[in-house]
Enzyme design. Structure first.
Site, mmCIF file in Angstrom:
data_model
loop_
_atom_site.group_PDB
_atom_site.id
_atom_site.type_symbol
_atom_site.label_atom_id
_atom_site.label_comp_id
_atom_site.label_asym_id
_atom_site.label_seq_id
_atom_site.Cartn_x
_atom_site.Cartn_y
_atom_site.Cartn_z
ATOM 1 N N ASP A 201 -11.556 5.210 0.082
ATOM 2 C CA ASP A 201 -12.990 5.319 -0.157
ATOM 3 C C ASP A 201 -13.673 6.212 0.861
ATOM 4 O O ASP A 201 -13.100 6.533 1.909
ATOM 5 C CB ASP A 201 -13.625 3.925 -0.075
ATOM 6 C CG ASP A 201 -13.379 3.129 -1.337
ATOM 7 O OD1 ASP A 201 -13.267 3.738 -2.411
ATOM 8 O OD2 ASP A 201 -13.285 1.892 -1.241
ATOM 9 N N TYR B 197 -1.977 -1.167 5.687
ATOM 10 C CA TYR B 197 -3.321 -0.788 6.132
ATOM 11 C C TYR B 197 -3.580 -1.361 7.521
ATOM 12 O O TYR B 197 -2.989 -2.380 7.901
ATOM 13 C CB TYR B 197 -4.390 -1.326 5.169
ATOM 14 C CG TYR B 197 -4.564 -0.489 3.920
ATOM 15 C CD1 TYR B 197 -5.453 0.575 3.909
ATOM 16 C CD2 TYR B 197 -3.855 -0.779 2.757
ATOM 17 C CE1 TYR B 197 -5.622 1.340 2.766
ATOM 18 C CE2 TYR B 197 -4.017 -0.011 1.611
ATOM 19 C CZ TYR B 197 -4.912 1.051 1.620
ATOM 20 O OH TYR B 197 -5.085 1.819 0.488
#
Lengths: 278, 278
Positions: free
Chosen positions: B52, B110
Site C-alpha cells: 500500500d 513482514y
C-alpha cells in the site's frame, strides 16, 4: 516576556533550508507557525545560523521571546504535537535575556555522513559482491559514494584543516551566496573576513548492518557558507587519489575557490551541535 | 526471451503503493519505466503482491521477461543508475520460464517497526526525561507510539496468531479494499476464502542510540489486505492494556472486522522477504 532557547532536530530534505522565504516551506517558518498555534504569539525564532536546502540538524539552536508563561516541557510537547514529524523540538528552556542563539555562539560542530558503495576494489571488480547498494532508507541522509576511498588519506587531509586559517578557498563564491554567508556571520565577516578557527577535524569509520559508513566531524568557532561541504568534497578527492593531502595547505594559501575541490551534496550534512559560554 | 527475477528494496513514503495507477507515482511504474530506459523494452514487472501507499519493502520480488540478453549485474547497476534513490534493485537473476513472482510464492515475511516514545511511566511522569522524541530521521519508517506497552503481553498476543485460521476479522472491509485483496491472491481467495497459515509471529526489542524500538515479524503462506497492520493494531491495544491477549481467539472466531483492533499506520510496515520453492 521570557527568553527561550530551544534545541531542534530536523530532516531538511523537503524544506528550502532554515530561513523563512515567501512561498516556501522552511524550518524557521514551520517553527514560527507552530509557536503561533500553541501560544497565540508568533516570534521569529533566531537560529544559530542558517542551514541550506536538504541539510539536516541534530541539534540546531534557536531563541525567541514569549509573553505568556508556560512550563518548559509543556511547550516542547505542544510544539511536537503540531509540528510535522520531520521537525522535532528536543529541548526547551528559559534563558537569561542576554542569550541570542546566533550572537552567543562560541563553537559549532558539523557532521557529514558518507555511505561507501565499494566493499573492495581490484581484480575481482567483476564479482557482483564488490558493490553495495545504498539502502533507500539511508539515501536521504548520506552521500552515497561510488568510488573506493583511502581512509588514511582522509584522516591526513582532515588534520590539515585544524588551526586558524583564511578559508576563502572553501567558501561559496556566487554573489548571492557570499551575501548569505556575510549575513550569517555579520560581526565575524566585518572583523575576520574569511578567517575561522577549526578546533578539531576528524573521520570515523563504522560498520553497520547495511555496509560501511564514514562520519566526518568538524568543530570550529564558525563556518563560511558551504565551507563544510567544500572541505568534504576536497577530502573525498584526496581519499579517491585525485589530489594529495599535502596539497591542502597550498589550497588554503591560494585564497581562491578554484584551488579547492568540489562541493559535496547537501544530504550528507548535519548541524550536529552548537556551544554557548559556561 | 529470458525470464528475470529481481529483488527490490524501497522507501514507499512518497509513492502510491506498488501497483501502477494512472497519473500517480508507483513502485511498479517506476520500475517499468526504468526497464524501458535501460533495455528499450517495457514489460510490466509482476510483484509478489501489492504494498500500500507508504508501506516499504526490504525484499520485494518481481518477475518479467526481456528479449535482449544482458549480464545480470549490468542490468542491476543500470537500473539503479536510472531509478530514484528511494528504489534500489538489490539482486537480479535469470530464472526458469515457469517462475512467477506472485504465483510461485510459498511464504512471505513482514516486519513492523514501532518506536517507543515512553521511557517509563508512573509517579515521575512530570519529569521531562520520561518522554523520548522520535528522531525525524526515523519518522518515515516507524510507528512512533506514545503510550507505554507491556512487552510480555505483546509476545503472548503474537503467539496466539500462529496456525491456520480464518483471518476475516483482520482483513480490510471496505468494498474497494476487498476487491484489491481478492485480486492480490486470486487463487487463494477462490479456494481458501480468508483462511491463511501463520508459521511464526514474534516481537523483538532493540535498544538503539535513539531509544527503544520494537520489531514485529510475521511469516505466513499469504496475507489478506491490511492483515499485518490489523494484527499489529490489535496487539498494540493488548500491550497498552485496552484488550487482553486471551481475547484474541475470540476475535478470530468472530469473523468480523469490528471484533478486532484498529489498523496500524502504513509507515511502520516493511515487506521483509518472499520465499519460493527449493
Amino acid at each position: 516576556m521570557q527568553n527561550w532557547k530551544v534545541i531542534v532536530s530536523y530532516d531538511g530534505t523537503d524544506y528550502s533550508g532554515w530561513q523563512v522565504q515567501p512561498g516556501r516551506a522552511t524550518i524557521q517558518g514551520e517553527l514560527q507557525a507552530a509557536l503561533g498555534r500553541v501560544t497565540g504569539e508568533s516570534p521569529l525564532p533566531q537560529g544559530s545560523g542558517r542551514t541550506d536546502a536538504g541539510v539536516h540538524a541534530l541539534g540546531q539552536v534557536a531563541s525567541f521571546g514569549l509573553a505568556a508563561p508556560i512550563p518548559a516541557d509543556n511547550l516542547r510537547r505542544a510544539l511536537n504535537r503540531t509540528l510535522p514529524a520531520a521537525i522535532r523540538v528536543v529541548e526547551t528552556m528559559v534563558v537569561p535575556a542576554a542569550f541570542h542563539a546566533r550572537h552567543s555562539t562560541v563553537a559549532k560542530t558539523y557532521e557529514y555522513r558518507v555511505f561507501l558503495e565499494r566493499r573492495r576494489t581490484g581484480p575481482d571488480e567483476a564479482d557482483p559482491s564488490y558493490a553495495v547498494v545504498c539502502p533507500p532508507f539511508l539515501a536521504r541522509y548520506v552521500y552515497s559514494y561510488p568510488w573506493p576511498l583511502d581512509f588514511g588519506e582522509l584522516e591526513r587531509a582532515a588534520a590539515s584543516f585544524v588551526g586558524t586559517h583564511d578559508f576563502l578557498s572553501f567558501a561559496a563564491t556566487d554573489p548571492d551566496e557570499t551575501t548569505r554567508s556575510a549575513a550569517d556571520n555579520e560581526e565575524d565577516m566585518t572583523t575576520l573576513g574569511a578567517v575561522r578557527t577549526v578546533y578539531r577535524s576528524w573521520w570515523e569509520q563504522k560498520q553497520t548492518d547495511e555496509g560501511t559508513m564514514l562520519f566526518y566531524r568538524v568543530r570550529g568557532n564558525g563556518f563560511l557558507h558551504h565551507m563544510v561541504r567544500n572541505l568534504v568534497g576536497t577530502m573525498l578527492d584526496v581519499g579517491r587519489g585525485y589530489r594529495r593531502a599535502e596539497e591542502i595547505p597550498g589550497m588554503i594559501a591560494a585564497k581562491a575557490r578554484a584551488a579547492a575541490g568540489p562541493t559535496a551534496p547537501p544530504q550528507g550534512l548535519f548541524l550536529h551541535s552548537v556551544e554557548y559560554p559556561e
